[in-house]
Design an enzyme around this catalytic site. Structure first.
Site, short mmCIF file in Angstrom:
data_model
loop_
_atom_site.label_atom_id
_atom_site.label_comp_id
_atom_site.label_asym_id
_atom_site.label_seq_id
_atom_site.Cartn_x
_atom_site.Cartn_y
_atom_site.Cartn_z
N ASP A 60 41.70 42.92 42.35
CA ASP A 60 41.56 42.13 43.58
C ASP A 60 42.63 41.06 43.72
O ASP A 60 43.15 40.82 44.79
CB ASP A 60 40.19 41.44 43.61
N GLU A 119 45.84 27.21 44.89
CA GLU A 119 46.20 28.54 45.43
C GLU A 119 45.00 29.48 45.41
O GLU A 119 44.81 30.27 46.34
CB GLU A 119 47.37 29.14 44.64
ZN ZN Z 1 48.11 25.10 50.24
#
Ligand code: ZN
Ligand code: CA
Ligand code: ZN
Length: 227
Positions: A60, A119
């Protein structure tokens, strides 16, 4: 790094074979990335599992480091400074290896953990949050010791995936009387939260507040908020 992502079962993820950073040991990189995933899984029903066996197309989330043109990506990195990493919703994370990535609490460089948590937040669907203290703030702030996913980030992720009620397998309070140095008897409460062989300990002075903490990982910020 390859990771998989699932709501009820584990999601898999992986660091791409050729995509390790040249600045940290492979062991450190894998440890930091798994810590970053764990920070999100502790505040949501998501689970992540590192997967080094499955074919790439079955994974994934793939994470990798590169400089300039990298990892077959259509977005070029810009050298030292400005962009540190980029990520795609439910997709991959690329780190700019021209940045001086360091392990948490090294006091210098760019914390790979902070950048990775940010992130991964985007991978999970979080937008930027323009509030002090959020890990989803668009600009990187220098390392502070013991950073946590704060209540704004937790609210945002739980808004998408739900809370994590009942993730602790055991919660118990330890109540004891102690005599202070002035001879006063005080009652102290400690609460232990256990899950998968981990435990969290909180010392509480006010008994009634204990049960607000039962959902999710507790942070010192929660305690401040409730106080
Ligand atoms: Zn960012
Ligand atoms: Ca850069
Ligand atoms: Zn890229």
């Amino acid at each position: 790094m390859l990771y998989q992502l699932r709501h009820t079962g584990p999601e898999t993820c992986h660091i791409q074979e050729k995509g390790y950073s040249s600045q940290l040991t492979i062991q450190d990189q894998r440890h930091i990335i798994s810590l970053a995933f764990r920070m999100w899984s502790e505040v949501s029903p998501l689970e992540f599992v590192e997967d080094t066996f499955s074919p790439l197309e079955d994974v994934d989330i793939k994470l990798g480091f590169g400089t300039g043109r990298h990892l077959g990506c259509n977005q070029k990195f810009d050298g030292t400074g400005r962009e540190f990493a980029h990520a795609w919703f439910l997709g991959d994370v690329h780190f700019d290896d021209d940045e001086h990535f360091t392990a948490p609490n090294t006091g210098s460089g760019i914390s790979l953990l902070k950048v990775a948590v940010h992130e991964i937040g985007h991978v999970l669907g979080l937008p930027h949050i323009y509030r002090t203290g959020s890990i989803m703030q668009p600009s990187y702030l220098p390392q502070e010791s013991g950073f946590e996913i704060n209540w704004m980030d937790r609210k945002a992720i739980q808004h998408l995936y739900g809370g994590c009620k009942g993730q602790f397998s055991t919660v118990f309070d330890w109540i004891r009387k102690e005599r202070t140095q002035y001879g006063e008897v005080v009652i102290r409460f400690n609460t232990y939260f256990m899950r998968d062989g981990w435990y969290w300990l909180y010392e509480n002075r006010v008994f009634l507040y204990l049960y607000y903490f039962l959902h999710c990982r507790i942070t010192s910020e929660d305690i401040n908020t409730i106080k």
